[in-house]
Design an enzyme around this catalytic site. Structure first.
Site, mmCIF file in Angstrom:
data_model
loop_
_atom_site.group_PDB
_atom_site.id
_atom_site.type_symbol
_atom_site.label_atom_id
_atom_site.label_comp_id
_atom_site.label_asym_id
_atom_site.label_seq_id
_atom_site.Cartn_x
_atom_site.Cartn_y
_atom_site.Cartn_z
ATOM 1 C CB THR A 132 -0.950 0.105 1.227
ATOM 2 O OG1 THR A 132 -1.613 1.447 1.321
ATOM 3 C CG2 THR A 132 0.063 -0.131 2.493
ATOM 4 C CG ASP A 133 -1.151 4.983 -1.024
ATOM 5 O OD1 ASP A 133 -1.745 4.328 -0.038
ATOM 6 O OD2 ASP A 133 -1.656 5.898 -1.536
ATOM 7 C CD GLU A 134 -3.367 3.598 4.534
ATOM 8 O OE1 GLU A 134 -3.221 3.323 5.498
ATOM 9 O OE2 GLU A 134 -4.670 3.676 3.962
ATOM 10 C CE1 TYR A 158 -3.558 -2.538 5.545
ATOM 11 C CE2 TYR A 158 -3.572 -0.410 4.950
ATOM 12 C CZ TYR A 158 -3.251 -1.647 4.666
ATOM 13 O OH TYR A 158 -3.382 -1.975 3.383
ATOM 14 C CE LYS A 162 -0.129 -4.669 2.921
ATOM 15 N NZ LYS A 162 -0.487 -5.738 2.326
HETATM 16 P P1 NAD Z 1 -9.800 -7.542 1.765
HETATM 17 O O1 NAD Z 1 -9.965 -7.251 3.341
HETATM 18 O O2 NAD Z 1 -10.812 -6.960 1.053
HETATM 19 O O3 NAD Z 1 -9.524 -8.892 1.703
HETATM 20 C C1 NAD Z 1 -8.400 -9.444 2.404
HETATM 21 C C2 NAD Z 1 -8.578 -11.142 1.998
HETATM 22 O O4 NAD Z 1 -7.485 -11.858 2.814
HETATM 23 C C3 NAD Z 1 -9.810 -11.733 2.652
HETATM 24 O O5 NAD Z 1 -10.588 -12.540 1.686
HETATM 25 C C4 NAD Z 1 -9.431 -12.450 3.907
HETATM 26 O O6 NAD Z 1 -10.216 -13.477 4.097
HETATM 27 C C5 NAD Z 1 -8.078 -12.985 3.676
HETATM 28 N N1 NAD Z 1 -7.293 -13.045 4.627
HETATM 29 C C6 NAD Z 1 -7.196 -12.361 5.828
HETATM 30 N N2 NAD Z 1 -6.244 -12.951 6.938
HETATM 31 C C7 NAD Z 1 -6.199 -13.928 6.288
HETATM 32 C C8 NAD Z 1 -4.805 -14.970 6.721
HETATM 33 N N3 NAD Z 1 -4.356 -14.962 7.845
HETATM 34 N N4 NAD Z 1 -4.811 -15.920 5.947
HETATM 35 C C9 NAD Z 1 -5.327 -16.162 4.801
HETATM 36 N N5 NAD Z 1 -6.244 -15.314 4.150
HETATM 37 C C10 NAD Z 1 -6.557 -14.093 5.234
HETATM 38 O O7 NAD Z 1 -8.546 -6.781 1.337
HETATM 39 P P2 NAD Z 1 -8.274 -6.011 0.123
HETATM 40 O O8 NAD Z 1 -8.864 -4.379 0.077
HETATM 41 O O9 NAD Z 1 -8.783 -6.787 -1.008
HETATM 42 O O10 NAD Z 1 -6.739 -5.679 -0.103
HETATM 43 C C11 NAD Z 1 -5.841 -7.003 -0.446
HETATM 44 C C12 NAD Z 1 -4.245 -6.556 -0.515
HETATM 45 O O11 NAD Z 1 -4.108 -5.186 -1.102
HETATM 46 C C13 NAD Z 1 -4.002 -6.221 1.056
HETATM 47 O O12 NAD Z 1 -2.865 -6.673 1.237
HETATM 48 C C14 NAD Z 1 -4.020 -4.766 1.212
HETATM 49 O O13 NAD Z 1 -2.853 -4.219 2.114
HETATM 50 C C15 NAD Z 1 -3.660 -4.307 -0.236
HETATM 51 N N6 NAD Z 1 -4.080 -2.949 -0.626
HETATM 52 C C16 NAD Z 1 -5.276 -2.748 -0.549
HETATM 53 C C17 NAD Z 1 -5.739 -1.409 -1.190
HETATM 54 C C18 NAD Z 1 -7.208 -1.197 -0.926
HETATM 55 O O14 NAD Z 1 -7.300 0.089 -1.407
HETATM 56 N N7 NAD Z 1 -8.125 -2.106 -0.893
HETATM 57 C C19 NAD Z 1 -4.879 -0.720 -1.659
HETATM 58 C C20 NAD Z 1 -3.618 -0.841 -1.741
HETATM 59 C C21 NAD Z 1 -3.187 -2.103 -1.235
HETATM 60 O O1 DAU Z 2 -4.292 4.018 0.378
HETATM 61 C C1 DAU Z 2 -4.352 2.586 0.318
HETATM 62 C C2 DAU Z 2 -5.295 2.164 1.386
HETATM 63 O O2 DAU Z 2 -6.411 2.524 1.190
HETATM 64 C C3 DAU Z 2 -5.182 0.629 1.461
HETATM 65 O O3 DAU Z 2 -4.024 0.385 1.833
HETATM 66 C C4 DAU Z 2 -6.348 0.140 2.468
HETATM 67 O O4 DAU Z 2 -6.276 -1.309 2.715
HETATM 68 C C5 DAU Z 2 -7.710 0.734 2.325
HETATM 69 O O5 DAU Z 2 -8.508 0.361 3.182
HETATM 70 C C6 DAU Z 2 -7.655 2.225 2.079
HETATM 71 O O6 DAU Z 2 -7.360 2.667 3.268
HETATM 72 P P1 DAU Z 2 -8.329 4.148 3.686
HETATM 73 O O7 DAU Z 2 -7.844 4.168 5.114
HETATM 74 O O8 DAU Z 2 -7.618 5.244 3.001
HETATM 75 O O9 DAU Z 2 -9.453 3.778 3.197
HETATM 76 P P2 DAU Z 2 -11.165 4.200 3.934
HETATM 77 O O10 DAU Z 2 -11.991 3.693 2.793
HETATM 78 O O11 DAU Z 2 -11.095 3.498 5.067
HETATM 79 O O12 DAU Z 2 -11.222 5.675 4.061
HETATM 80 C C7 DAU Z 2 -10.871 6.559 2.874
HETATM 81 C C8 DAU Z 2 -10.725 7.947 3.483
HETATM 82 O O13 DAU Z 2 -12.295 8.315 3.788
HETATM 83 C C9 DAU Z 2 -10.006 8.201 4.884
HETATM 84 O O14 DAU Z 2 -9.473 9.420 4.491
HETATM 85 C C10 DAU Z 2 -11.209 8.014 5.825
HETATM 86 C C11 DAU Z 2 -12.527 8.530 5.138
HETATM 87 N N1 DAU Z 2 -13.694 7.820 5.624
HETATM 88 C C12 DAU Z 2 -13.763 6.659 5.753
HETATM 89 C C13 DAU Z 2 -14.896 6.248 6.199
HETATM 90 C C14 DAU Z 2 -15.122 4.399 6.172
HETATM 91 C C15 DAU Z 2 -14.703 8.836 6.061
HETATM 92 O O15 DAU Z 2 -14.533 9.982 6.208
HETATM 93 N N2 DAU Z 2 -15.990 8.110 6.588
HETATM 94 C C16 DAU Z 2 -15.782 6.808 6.576
HETATM 95 O O16 DAU Z 2 -16.852 6.274 7.070
#
Ligand code: NAD
Ligand code: DAU
Length: 353
Positions: A132-134, A158, A162
């Protein structure tokens, strides 16, 4: 054969579906099915022999060892993680257990398997770690976007977990020569997104007549990427990325949270108008997220220059596709909200496999 971890979650499921739509190469989908894992995401693959689903934890080294020996995958794509920042604030332990310990356990199993491969297979093998970019922390308004050389400065449990996993992956390349690739991506959105994250939460709450919670003043900035663009980038890095390298992936779509929520409300007003008023009337400013990062932005020039990838969707086209998908898939959301996706649906699926 490739092995994907976390392939029942949001990005993992989109990746598995995309992969099998474009390739005949089978996928082992290794997923624990936490609250975020949903086999309803993969119903179209129920009868597809190219998809082998295994419900297990990446901390289980014995199962990993056995699967690697049996199926001899040529690559691992590691999505499995605890992914929600708010949950990491309320309960960080699961994030350490899966993101740090789990990635370590996976790396150990993969190292043992990889070291015993024949030379040509060893050289061709890839371990792609999805991050992630975080990990780079937070930007001020006038800072340049994150590049691959930006120093790590994670701020939430989180992002710290990561960052730790990224460092382990880096060390396994440097120390053991494991051919690793790491991708650091910005915020994804699109179909199958669990409605705890901002975009699907707002779509779901708006339609249910509920409040649309904005943390603080809503001026925080995220850089949004449509999920199928992320999947294409991962395929490209897997195909042509240089082992040991990291690649930033982003959409060049910086938006404030307030702007995102307004756009969703306006699209809903257009596609499924409220009987009276506007969905914007449901917006409520609530207590801010502790330690809330102000701004993320990705400089995605390296992956474009070296591998020729760039996003196909603009925020406007991607958001329209996303809202339309949620409007057309009420049953998916209803099963998530009721918890039904965790009960009979999963059991029925496992019995078939
Ligand atoms: P998600 O939470 O939707 O899915 C995570 C999946 O991992 C689920 O299916 C869960 O059952 C599985 N899982 C969790 N713990 C596990 C374990 N111990 N063993 C096996 N499986 C397990 O997550 P996502 O949003 O699809 O993100 C996927 C990946 O991409 C993550 O590594 C996250 O850090 C990264 N990522 C997400 C975003 C985003 O915006 N969602 C952005 C950048 C990077
Ligand atoms: O940047 C990449 C990340 O983006 C991933 O690594 C994470 O897995 C993914 O969950 C996401 O993280 P964020 O915290 O940015 O996503 P989220 O959707 O939770 O929140 C997006 C923005 O919106 C953040 O600034 C918090 C805000 N927010 C979120 C929720 C759930 C609100 O204002 N209200 C809300 O109810």
């Amino acid at each position: 054969m490739i092995l994907v971890t976390g392939g029942a979650g949001f990005i993992g499921a989109n990746f598995v579906l995309d992969w099998l739509a474009q390739s005949q190469e089978p996928v082992i989908n290794f997923d624990k099915l936490t609250y975020a894992g949903n086999l309803n995401n993969l119903t179209s693959l129920r009868e597809d022999a190219r998809h082998i689903f295994v419900q297990a934890d990446i901390n289980d080294g014995d199962i990993l060892k056995q699967l690697l020996q049996t199926h001899q995958p040529r690559a691992i794509v590691h999505f499995a993680a605890e992914s929600h920042v708010d949950r990491s604030i309320h309960g960080p332990a699961a994030f350490i257990e899966t993101n740090v310990n789990g990635t370590f356990s996976l790396l150990e199993a993969v190292r043992a398997y990889w070291q015993n491969l024949e030379d040509d297979k060893k050289a061709a093998f890839r371990f792609l770690h999805v991050s992630t970019d975080e990990v780079y922390g937070s930007l001020e308004a006038n800072d340049p976007p994150f590049t691959e050389t930006t120093a790590y400065a994670p701020n939430s449990p989180y992002s710290a977990s990561k960052a730790a996993s990224d460092h382990l992956v880096r060390a396994y390349h440097h120390t053991y020569g494991l051919p690793t690739l790491t991708t650091n991506c910005s915020n994804n959105y699109g179909p199958l997104h669990f409605p705890e994250k901002l975009i699907p939460l707002v779509i779901t709450n708006a339609r249910a007549g509920k409040d649309l919670p904005i943390y603080g003043d809503g001026s925080q900035v995220r850089d949004w990427l449509y999920v199928s663009d992320h999947c294409a980038a991962i395929r490209r890095v897997l195909e042509a990325g240089r082992p040991g390298e990291t690649y930033n992936i982003g959409g060049w779509n910086e938006k404030t949270n307030l702007n995102v929520v307004h756009s969703i409300c306006d699209l809903l007003n257009e596609l499924q108008a409220k009987p009276t008023g506007s969905y914007r009337d449901q917006i409520r400013h609530v207590k801010d997220r502790p330690g809330h990062d102000k701004r993320y932005a990705i400089d995605a020039r390296k992956i474009e220059r070296e591998l020729g990838w760039k996003p196909a969707e603009s925020f406007e086209t991607g958001l329209r596709k996303t809202v339309s998908w949620y409007l057309a898939n009420d049953a998916w959301t209803a099963q998530v909200l009721s918890g039904e996706y965790k009960n009979w649906v999963n059991l029925q699926y496992q019995e078939k496999n």
